[in-house]
Enzyme design. Structure first.
Site, short mmCIF file in Angstrom:
data_model
loop_
_atom_site.label_atom_id
_atom_site.label_comp_id
_atom_site.label_asym_id
_atom_site.label_seq_id
_atom_site.Cartn_x
_atom_site.Cartn_y
_atom_site.Cartn_z
CG HIS A 213 -2.30 0.58 0.88
ND1 HIS A 213 -2.50 1.60 -0.03
CD2 HIS A 213 -3.54 0.26 1.34
CE1 HIS A 213 -3.78 1.89 -0.10
NE2 HIS A 213 -4.44 1.10 0.71
CG ASP B 28 -3.06 4.60 -4.30
OD1 ASP B 28 -2.44 4.50 -3.22
OD2 ASP B 28 -2.97 5.58 -5.05
#
Length: 437
Positions: free
Chosen positions: A409, A413
């Site tokens: 992350h 995204d």
């Protein structure tokens, strides 16, 4: 008598220490020249250390699982030489011999077990000849003679008597709730009565605890997985894909493959990955978190998680985007076999930019695979199942598969991951696109 100290040689560029994964000798053993002393494991390979002299082992550096620094004493051997030899041959001379071995990957677990147990099986034949065979060995009577006669006078059905006999229960000691003993009375006896602590035949029993030292490949896997989960904020996205048309096309291709290798789902999946990844370069990347640099790779070097006797390995399909489906099938087979037999070269086990992992028929409903650090994504196809689905107003039979993707992350995204899976899904659900430009 003289003492010879064998020091751990330099067994690879940049290697400062190695782990003892197996001893082939013990203190007091006599060794001959070129006899194996120990298996030492680095990040790249497992190498067997051989004795340059003959003599008796008097000291060992440590136990299996210990780390030994390059240049540190590994084994001390008492020789018949007239002069004391302080050190083994210079590290440079031994390194040349070791370089040939470092091309080979870690040996399989069975091979290591065989090396670490050289006397395994001795005396077994003799022990087997003395042991009574299952056919001739007498079976113990579960009840003494007096108790068996007493049980014969208790009221119980033949089925209850047979069950009590199988369980070794004296019916005379079982309390009946009515005029005769029933199955419920046997259950109560086993649960609350003097049957406490009783073990029925064929029931699993607790075994003694078995401490297993985490060493070798298992230790490397543990360290890599811990580092990945510790440093990478994972998230996993899962979507369902209808692979009915893809499976039908695969069957047709296999029916007309000729001398080419049989296709599994994996090479077709890799073609779909290679066709869809150029629009999502953030997924085919490696993240150097110390330098704070993400490198988006133009070529797809696809890691292929492979279960081996020594543990999980990830051989790499180089430039997967340049291979057709048949070439991919051949390369998958070759690399998987090399990994399982311990013949994969070090360069075939490093440098991946994206990894795919599949449990095949054991794939389950969904998986949350752990990222192969320093990559930023890993793709996990799951098990294919047949289920009814709606197509318009009709209910039809379809082959469905959940597809998982885990991402870093810090770099990827959730929108990117979901968008990529949708693009991949388009290729897998419309498989003719796999063979178009």
């Amino acid at each position: 008598m003289a003492r010879f100290t064998f020091k751990l040689p330099d067994i690879g560029e940049g290697i400062s220490e190695a782990e003892i994964v197996a001893w082939h000798v013990a203190v007091g053993d006599r060794v001959e020249e070129d006899q194996g002393l120990a298996d030492m494991m680095t990040d790249k390979a497992t190498v067997e250390m051989e004795s340059p002299v003959a003599g008796v082992v008097v000291e060992l550096a440590g136990e299996v699982g210990d780390q030994v620094s390059i240049g540190a004493a590994l084994v001390v051997i008492e020789t018949d030489a007239a002069e004391t030899v302080a050190d083994a041959a210079p590290a440079e001379t031994k390194a040349e011999e070791v370089e040939e071995q470092i091309e080979a990957e870690t040996p399989g677990a069975e091979e290591v077990a065989e090396k670490t147990s050289p006397h395994r099986g001795e005396g077994l034949e003799e022990a087997q000849s003395q042991a009574p065979s299952p056919e001739t060995a007498p079976l113990p009577d579960p009840l003494p003679q007096g108790e068996r006669e007493k049980s014969a006078h208790v009221l119980a059905s033949p089925a209850v008597r047979a069950r009590a006999a199988d369980l070794g229960i004296d019916l005379g000691s079982v309390k009946a709730e009515g005029d005769r003993i029933r199955h419920a009375d046997l259950d109560a006896y086993l649960r609350y009565g003097s049957g406490q602590g009783y073990h029925a035949p064929h029931v699993s029993r607790a075994r003694a605890d078995e401490p297993i030292k985490v060493i070798g490949m298992r230790r490397r896997i543990a360290e890599n997985m811990a580092a990945s989960k510790r440093t990478i904020p994972h998230f996993t996205y899962v979507d369902e894909i209808d692979v009915t048309a893809l499976e039908e096309m695969r069957a047709d291709l296999n029916a007309h493959r000729g001398n080419r290798p049989k296709l599994t789902m994996l090479p077709l999946m890799i073609v779909a990955i290679c066709k869809s990844i150029p629009d999502f370069p953030m997924l085919n990347a490696r993240y150097d978190d110390e330098a704070g640099v993400v490198t988006r790779h133009g070529s797809i070097h696809l890691g292929m998680a492979t279960q081996t006797p020594a543990g999980l390995m990830v051989p790499v399909i180089r430039d997967a985007q340049d291979l057709n489906v048949w070439q991919l099938a051949s390369e998958i087979t070759r690399l998987a076999e090399a990994a399982r037999t311990g013949k994969a070269k070090s360069e075939e086990l490093s440098g991946s930019t994206l990894t795919i992992t599949s449990l095949g028929p054991l794939g389950g409903i969904a998986t949350t695979p752990v990222i192969n650090r320093p990559e930023v994504a890993i793709i996990g196809p799951n098990k294919i199942v047949e289920r009814p689905v709606f197509r318009g107003d009709d209910i039809v039979r379809a082959r469905l598969m959940n597809l998982s993707i885990s991402c870093d992350h810090r770099v990827v995204d959730g929108w990117d991951a979901a968008s990529y899976v949708q693009a991949l899904k388009k290729y897998l659900e419309t498989p003719v696109l796999l063979f178009t430009d």
